[in-house]
Write a protein that holds these residues in place. Structure first.
Motif, PDB file in Angstrom:
ATOM      1  N   ASP A  10      -9.548  26.730 -10.827  1.00 18.94           N
ATOM      2  CA  ASP A  10     -10.420  26.310  -9.728  1.00 18.94           C
ATOM      3  C   ASP A  10      -9.759  26.752  -8.429  1.00 18.94           C
ATOM      4  OD1 ASP A  10     -12.010  25.066  -7.865  1.00 18.94           O
ATOM      5  OD2 ASP A  10     -11.224  23.060  -8.255  1.00 18.94           O
TER       6      ASP A  10
ATOM      7  N   ASP B  95     -26.178  18.165  -6.380  1.00 17.86           N
ATOM      8  CA  ASP B  95     -24.722  18.262  -6.440  1.00 17.86           C
ATOM      9  C   ASP B  95     -24.169  16.843  -6.639  1.00 17.86           C
ATOM     10  OD1 ASP B  95     -22.011  19.098  -6.095  1.00 17.86           O
ATOM     11  OD2 ASP B  95     -22.673  20.748  -4.835  1.00 17.86           O
TER      12      ASP B  95
ATOM     13  N   ILE C  78     -25.822  18.333 -11.450  1.00 17.81           N
ATOM     14  CA  ILE C  78     -24.481  18.802 -11.803  1.00 17.81           C
ATOM     15  C   ILE C  78     -23.837  17.775 -12.734  1.00 17.81           C
ATOM     16  CG2 ILE C  78     -23.238  17.618  -9.941  1.00 17.81           C
ATOM     17  CD1 ILE C  78     -21.654  20.166  -9.426  1.00 17.81           C
TER      18      ILE C  78
ATOM     19  N   ASP D  77     -19.866  16.902 -14.000  1.00  8.71           N
ATOM     20  CA  ASP D  77     -18.444  17.240 -13.856  1.00  8.71           C
ATOM     21  C   ASP D  77     -17.688  16.919 -15.143  1.00  8.71           C
ATOM     22  OD1 ASP D  77     -18.822  18.107 -11.285  1.00  8.71           O
ATOM     23  OD2 ASP D  77     -17.520  16.622 -10.341  1.00  8.71           O
TER      24      ASP D  77
ATOM     25  N   TRP E 294     -26.008  22.051 -14.458  1.00 13.81           N
ATOM     26  CA  TRP E 294     -24.857  22.942 -14.212  1.00 13.81           C
ATOM     27  C   TRP E 294     -23.590  22.140 -14.413  1.00 13.81           C
ATOM     28  CZ3 TRP E 294     -23.048  23.552  -8.578  1.00 13.81           C
ATOM     29  CH2 TRP E 294     -23.686  22.660  -7.715  1.00 13.81           C
TER      30      TRP E 294
ATOM     31  N   ASP F 217     -19.658  21.605 -13.903  1.00 16.91           N
ATOM     32  CA  ASP F 217     -18.647  21.995 -12.905  1.00 16.91           C
ATOM     33  C   ASP F 217     -17.279  21.395 -13.244  1.00 16.91           C
ATOM     34  OD1 ASP F 217     -17.636  23.132 -10.558  1.00 16.91           O
ATOM     35  OD2 ASP F 217     -18.297  21.477  -9.271  1.00 16.91           O
TER      36      ASP F 217
ATOM     37  N   ARG G 146     -19.287  26.608 -14.731  1.00 18.27           N
ATOM     38  CA  ARG G 146     -18.372  27.343 -13.855  1.00 18.27           C
ATOM     39  C   ARG G 146     -17.300  28.027 -14.708  1.00 18.27           C
ATOM     40  NH1 ARG G 146     -15.382  24.670  -8.746  1.00 18.27           N
ATOM     41  NH2 ARG G 146     -13.980  23.862 -10.353  1.00 18.27           N
TER      42      ARG G 146
ATOM     43  N   GLY H 299     -19.012  30.683  -8.959  1.00 15.51           N
ATOM     44  CA  GLY H 299     -18.135  29.749  -8.269  1.00 15.51           C
ATOM     45  C   GLY H 299     -18.102  29.914  -6.755  1.00 15.51           C
TER      46      GLY H 299
END
Ligand code: MIG
Length: 653
Positions: free
Chosen positions: A75, A199, A236, A238, A307, A309, A413, A428
């Motif tokens: 990252d 997000d 998103i 995580d 998505w 992440d 990602r 990214g």
């Protein structure tokens, strides 16, 4: 021809799906020098004219020669030219020259590619353990090698058609009202759009699979209202699961033992957005099924795209990191003396940034946790590059179960080859820099080589402030990338299209995308079905034409077209190289299309900020339709053909 060589005892990454008998106990292979002492090292002598393609999501050029690259999913939001690692690990390269040879190093930890960096003619691939599979693929051309490779790694993920619409995103949309504003302003300005991304701000305290009820009341109803407006909301997810008593996912995960553990059997703790978290052990098939099943919490509310992440996985810090930080402060005080510091603090700057960089994504932390792989504890750093892959696999496998007949949008990602069967990727945290338009362009064919077809970059740039012209030029490239999303970071200038003057220019450029969706989706589907590349470097089709081989700012699209976007500021056009005669078409802002046959050779073409250039290959044509406000509204009966007379095109769906 594909050969598989076995070294030591490799971890089964499941990158390759085809059963190929492995040759083991070899001291040498006919293609280069191999050493298995002190780790693994493979050396290949390159010819002067050899081009090295591959490495998927990597920095620099299409021809990777002349630099070094390290597969280590990281990252790192600063994609400057010297960087050697990004978010993905795609260990596939093709040497293309007098002969065409592909090499895939199926190794899930850090592996380095020195491609003529140390010695200009030497290709050196090395890693610290000689436990891997090496696949060698001999073909008639670079493309032939790629197709053989794609065949052994299995068919790429298929995104739904709506995912070829335009999407708007921003880190910082905080409430349903924020989202409604975005939708309303796009719709009232008649700029086509199909997706708005959620997000991390939509979650309750950054807890996966939760929704903040104050800011998003009656979420299911909201999702439905958006659906009625032909908008898909894409949340998103995580990697880190917040540690919080009463949070069911945390409690279940602990109870079932589905989080990554330390050597002593306790859960590994790392800090990311939610604060202290555990990582779901996505390398454990049971844990993977469990975590994937959680996506249903959102699909049951009507969500049909995600998505993933932070799945390198990114770590802000661990307890050890905090201790190191404290220690650094103590050392600093000891060295300089507290009195002197109080007397003149500016004279003795404390390098907080340097220390933070050290504790973030620290390599020691990745040695502190383990995966339970079919009962065997495997230290994370040895399989580090598989985390994002398996998080997305968790989602992909689960979504197939939840809705077997429905295509869902899914991209990640971090990734490793193999993940291409479950989802796409976005590239990214780029920046609002002109050079990053070009980086975006160059990554696309390399990603396609590795099976990642549904992909794209943050259009307009993620970090730093964008400008109107940068966004327009970038969108004119994004018109052609399967993932077409405008996304930006918290705190940057607002960059939705309606934030800028002359919205009609944005309406036009994005409108062109919708005119091309039948063609682009068809090209995408064909690429999946035929293990083909949606984007190809010119050198793939014109290997004998050195000028074509060296052209890295144009790409072939499907079998019919070529793109050559403008990627510099304050210009009214650009130079292009045509390896053969082509038809230059330009989508003009008044809705008409300029068509002009250009001969093989070099040309300067004028392209205004509000125009979209495209080239149709000799003797070919592509279908186009009328503009629509969303993918569902595309009227296929308006279809006509653009390109050479007498050419035919068959749509794939
Ligand atoms: O540490 O969720 O690449 O697209 O907006 C940053 C916030 C975390 C990184 C992703 C970016 C996203 C951001 N995330």
């Amino acid at each position: 021809m594909v050969e598989k060589y076995l070294f030591g005892s490799p971890f089964e990454t499941e990158a390759v799906t085809e059963q190929i008998p492995a040759v083991s106990d070899i001291g040498a292979i006919p293609y280069g020098k191999i050493s298995v002492e002190n780790g693994f090292c493979f050396q290949y002598q390159m010819e002067d004219t050899d081009v090295i393609y591959g490495l998927g999501e990597a920095n620099r050029g299409i021809n990777k020669r002349g630099y070094k690259y390290v597969s280590h999913c990281t990252d790192d939001p600063n994609h400057t030219e010297e960087k050697t690692s990004l978010y993905g690990a795609h260990n596939f390269i093709v040497v293309s020259g007098k002969q065409h040879i592909g090499f895939f190093f199926d190794y899930p930890s850090t592996i380095s590619f020195d491609i003529g960096y140390t010695k200009q003619d030497l290709l050196t691939i090395s890693c610290s353990r000689a436990d891997l599979y090496l696949y060698v693929i001999i073909g008639e051309s670079a493309y032939d090698v790629v197709k053989q490779f794609r065949k052994i790694i299995g068919k790429s993920y298929v995104a739904p058609k709506y995912a070829f619409g335009f999407g708007q995103s921003r880190w910082g949309y905080k409430s349903a009202a924020d989202i409604e504003t975005v939708v309303q302003r796009y719709r009232e300005n008649q700029v086509p759009i199909d997706m708005v991304y959620l997000d991390i701000d939509y979650m309750q305290d950054y807890k996966d699979f939760t929704v903040n009820e104050e800011r998003f009341p009656a979420f299911g109803q909201f999702v439905q209202e958006m659906k009625d407006k032909k908008i898909h909301l894409i949340p998103i997810i995580d990697a880190g699961v917040k540690i919080e008593k009463g949070y069911d996912i945390y409690e279940e995960g602990v109870e079932k033992g589905y989080f990554c553990k330390r050597e002593d059997g306790s859960e590994f703790v790392a800090s990311v957005w939610p604060g202290w978290t555990h990582f779901p052990d996505v390398l454990n098939p049971d844990a993977r099924a469990w975590f994937g099943g959680k996506y249903e919490i959102l699909t049951s509310l009507g969500i049909d795209g995600f998505w993933n992440d932070m799945n390198e996985p990114a770590i802000f810090y661990t307890e050890e990191g905090i201790r190191a930080l404290n220690q650094a402060i103590v050392e600093h005080v000891k060295t300089f003396g507290i009195d002197k510091m109080i007397d003149n603090p500016d004279a003795i700057p404390f390098d907080a940034r340097g220390i933070l960089e050290q504790i973030q994504n620290n390599s020691e932390d990745y040695k502190r946790f383990y995966h339970n792989v079919n009962g065997k504890m495997v230290r994370h750093d040895l399989v580090h590059n598989l985390f994002g892959y398996n998080m997305t696999r968790a989602a992909g496998e689960a979504l197939k179960k939840i809705a077997p007949d429905k295509k869902m949008l899914l991209f990640s990602r971090s990734s490793y080859i193999g993940m291409h069967r479950y989802g796409g990727i976005w590239t990214g945290d780029n920046q609002s820099w002109w050079s990053h338009i070009l980086l975006n362009l160059k990554m696309m064919p390399s990603l396609n080589m590795c099976g990642f077809l549904y992909t794209g970059a943050d259009l307009g740039g993620f970090g730093s402030d964008t400008t109107r012209d940068l966004l327009l030029r970038w969108l004119a490239l994004g018109v052609f990338t399967p993932l077409m999303r405008n996304h930006t970071a918290l705190g940057t200038r607002e960059q939705e299209c309606y934030q800028f003057e002359q919205i009609e220019d944005f309406r036009h450029v994005i409108g062109v995308r919708y005119r091309l969706i039948p063609y682009l989706y068809s090209t995408y589907i064909k690429s999946v079905q035929q293990d083909a590349m949606y984007f190809r470097p010119l050198g793939f089709d014109f290997a004998e034409d050195r000028r074509a081989v060296e052209t890295e700012d144009q790409l072939l699209l499907g079998d019919e077209a070529m793109i050559a976007p403008v990627y510099t500021q304050n210009v009214s056009g650009r130079t292009i190289y045509l390896p053969e005669e082509m038809m230059f078409v330009k989508f003009l802002p008044d809705g008409t299309i300029h068509e002009e046959i250009l001969a093989q050779g070099t040309h300067y073409v004028e392209v205004a900020l509000n125009e979209v250039p495209l080239f149709i290959r000799k003797g070919k044509c592509i279908p186009i339709v009328d503009v629509a406000q969303n993918v569902d509204a595309i009227d296929i009966s308006t279809m006509k053909y653009l390109g050479y007379d007498g050419a035919a095109y068959t749509l794939a769906e």
